[in-house]
Design a protein around this motif. Sequence first.
Motif, PDB file in Angstrom:
ATOM      1  N   THR A  86      -4.945  -0.545  10.288  1.00  0.00           N
ATOM      2  CA  THR A  86      -4.811  -1.950  10.645  1.00  0.00           C
ATOM      3  C   THR A  86      -4.658  -2.838   9.428  1.00  0.00           C
ATOM      4  O   THR A  86      -4.552  -4.039   9.560  1.00  0.00           O
ATOM      5  CB  THR A  86      -6.030  -2.420  11.454  1.00  0.00           C
ATOM      6  N   GLY A  87      -4.632  -2.270   8.247  1.00  0.00           N
ATOM      7  CA  GLY A  87      -4.415  -3.114   7.085  1.00  0.00           C
ATOM      8  C   GLY A  87      -4.452  -2.353   5.779  1.00  0.00           C
ATOM      9  O   GLY A  87      -5.174  -1.371   5.635  1.00  0.00           O
ATOM     10  N   PHE A  88      -3.640  -2.780   4.858  1.00  0.00           N
ATOM     11  CA  PHE A  88      -3.635  -2.294   3.484  1.00  0.00           C
ATOM     12  C   PHE A  88      -2.927  -3.355   2.659  1.00  0.00           C
ATOM     13  O   PHE A  88      -2.278  -4.243   3.199  1.00  0.00           O
ATOM     14  CB  PHE A  88      -2.972  -0.918   3.349  1.00  0.00           C
ATOM     15  N   THR A  89      -3.059  -3.266   1.362  1.00  0.00           N
ATOM     16  CA  THR A  89      -2.496  -4.282   0.474  1.00  0.00           C
ATOM     17  C   THR A  89      -1.480  -3.655  -0.459  1.00  0.00           C
ATOM     18  O   THR A  89      -1.721  -2.596  -1.024  1.00  0.00           O
ATOM     19  CB  THR A  89      -3.618  -4.941  -0.356  1.00  0.00           C
ATOM     20  N   VAL A  90      -0.356  -4.336  -0.619  1.00  0.00           N
ATOM     21  CA  VAL A  90       0.677  -3.922  -1.569  1.00  0.00           C
ATOM     22  C   VAL A  90       0.976  -5.131  -2.449  1.00  0.00           C
ATOM     23  O   VAL A  90       1.322  -6.191  -1.938  1.00  0.00           O
ATOM     24  CB  VAL A  90       1.963  -3.476  -0.847  1.00  0.00           C
ATOM     25  N   PRO A  91       0.842  -4.981  -3.765  1.00  0.00           N
ATOM     26  CA  PRO A  91       1.142  -6.118  -4.637  1.00  0.00           C
ATOM     27  C   PRO A  91       2.634  -6.457  -4.603  1.00  0.00           C
ATOM     28  O   PRO A  91       3.464  -5.599  -4.294  1.00  0.00           O
ATOM     29  CB  PRO A  91       0.722  -5.623  -6.023  1.00  0.00           C
ATOM     30  N   ALA A  92       2.966  -7.695  -4.902  1.00  0.00           N
ATOM     31  CA  ALA A  92       4.360  -8.124  -4.930  1.00  0.00           C
ATOM     32  C   ALA A  92       5.182  -7.201  -5.818  1.00  0.00           C
ATOM     33  O   ALA A  92       4.787  -6.886  -6.936  1.00  0.00           O
ATOM     34  CB  ALA A  92       4.447  -9.558  -5.441  1.00  0.00           C
ATOM     35  N   GLY A  93       6.297  -6.732  -5.307  1.00  0.00           N
ATOM     36  CA  GLY A  93       7.168  -5.833  -6.061  1.00  0.00           C
ATOM     37  C   GLY A  93       6.626  -4.416  -6.166  1.00  0.00           C
ATOM     38  O   GLY A  93       7.224  -3.572  -6.817  1.00  0.00           O
ATOM     39  N   GLY A  94       5.486  -4.123  -5.518  1.00  0.00           N
ATOM     40  CA  GLY A  94       4.855  -2.817  -5.632  1.00  0.00           C
ATOM     41  C   GLY A  94       5.164  -1.912  -4.461  1.00  0.00           C
ATOM     42  O   GLY A  94       5.973  -2.222  -3.593  1.00  0.00           O
ATOM     43  N   GLU A  95       4.520  -0.781  -4.459  1.00  0.00           N
ATOM     44  CA  GLU A  95       4.645   0.168  -3.361  1.00  0.00           C
ATOM     45  C   GLU A  95       3.322   0.897  -3.221  1.00  0.00           C
ATOM     46  O   GLU A  95       2.473   0.858  -4.113  1.00  0.00           O
ATOM     47  CB  GLU A  95       5.781   1.160  -3.588  1.00  0.00           C
ATOM     48  N   THR A  96       3.138   1.535  -2.074  1.00  0.00           N
ATOM     49  CA  THR A  96       1.912   2.273  -1.831  1.00  0.00           C
ATOM     50  C   THR A  96       2.198   3.421  -0.881  1.00  0.00           C
ATOM     51  O   THR A  96       3.252   3.456  -0.239  1.00  0.00           O
ATOM     52  CB  THR A  96       0.808   1.359  -1.240  1.00  0.00           C
ATOM     53  N   THR A  97       1.286   4.350  -0.796  1.00  0.00           N
ATOM     54  CA  THR A  97       1.367   5.457   0.145  1.00  0.00           C
ATOM     55  C   THR A  97       0.251   5.278   1.161  1.00  0.00           C
ATOM     56  O   THR A  97      -0.892   5.048   0.784  1.00  0.00           O
ATOM     57  CB  THR A  97       1.189   6.814  -0.574  1.00  0.00           C
ATOM     58  N   VAL A  98       0.593   5.381   2.437  1.00  0.00           N
ATOM     59  CA  VAL A  98      -0.388   5.298   3.506  1.00  0.00           C
ATOM     60  C   VAL A  98      -0.398   6.645   4.212  1.00  0.00           C
ATOM     61  O   VAL A  98       0.632   7.107   4.685  1.00  0.00           O
ATOM     62  CB  VAL A  98      -0.054   4.168   4.502  1.00  0.00           C
ATOM     63  N   GLU A  99      -1.552   7.290   4.247  1.00  0.00           N
ATOM     64  CA  GLU A  99      -1.671   8.600   4.887  1.00  0.00           C
ATOM     65  C   GLU A  99      -2.353   8.453   6.230  1.00  0.00           C
ATOM     66  O   GLU A  99      -3.166   7.547   6.428  1.00  0.00           O
ATOM     67  CB  GLU A  99      -2.472   9.545   3.996  1.00  0.00           C
ATOM     68  N   PHE A 100      -2.013   9.337   7.167  1.00  0.00           N
ATOM     69  CA  PHE A 100      -2.660   9.312   8.471  1.00  0.00           C
ATOM     70  C   PHE A 100      -2.765  10.726   9.004  1.00  0.00           C
ATOM     71  O   PHE A 100      -1.998  11.613   8.634  1.00  0.00           O
ATOM     72  CB  PHE A 100      -1.913   8.404   9.451  1.00  0.00           C
ATOM     73  N   ASP A 101      -3.761  10.941   9.868  1.00  0.00           N
ATOM     74  CA  ASP A 101      -4.003  12.250  10.457  1.00  0.00           C
ATOM     75  C   ASP A 101      -3.067  12.496  11.628  1.00  0.00           C
ATOM     76  O   ASP A 101      -2.701  11.577  12.356  1.00  0.00           O
ATOM     77  CB  ASP A 101      -5.444  12.352  10.971  1.00  0.00           C
ATOM     78  N   VAL A 102      -2.704  13.764  11.802  1.00  0.00           N
ATOM     79  CA  VAL A 102      -1.938  14.206  12.959  1.00  0.00           C
ATOM     80  C   VAL A 102      -2.749  15.326  13.600  1.00  0.00           C
ATOM     81  O   VAL A 102      -3.078  16.305  12.944  1.00  0.00           O
ATOM     82  CB  VAL A 102      -0.541  14.726  12.565  1.00  0.00           C
ATOM     83  N   VAL A 103      -3.100  15.166  14.880  1.00  0.00           N
ATOM     84  CA  VAL A 103      -3.913  16.153  15.579  1.00  0.00           C
ATOM     85  C   VAL A 103      -3.245  16.467  16.913  1.00  0.00           C
ATOM     86  O   VAL A 103      -3.066  15.577  17.742  1.00  0.00           O
ATOM     87  CB  VAL A 103      -5.347  15.616  15.822  1.00  0.00           C
TER      88      VAL A 103
END
Length: 59
Positions: A7-24
Motif C-alpha cells: 500500500t505504499g513505498f517511496t521513490v526519490p525524484a528521478g530514482g527507482e526502486t524494487t518492490v518484492e511480493f510473495d506468490v503463493v
Amino acid sequence: MFPRSHTGFTVPAGGETTVEFDVVAPAGHPPGRWWALVKLAWAGRLRHTETVPVEVFPN
C-alpha cells in the motif's frame, strides 16, 4: 496467488526502486503459466508496469 498487496513505498525524484511480493499457490491449484502486472498510482497519475511471468509447477 498474491496474498498481500503493498500500500505504499517511496521513490526519490528521478530514482527507482524494487518492490518484492510473495506468490503463493493454494493447495490443489493446477499447474500453469500466467502473467501479472503492477498498477502504480500517485498524485492523480496511473501507470502499469510491464508484465511479469508467473508459473505454477506440479508437485
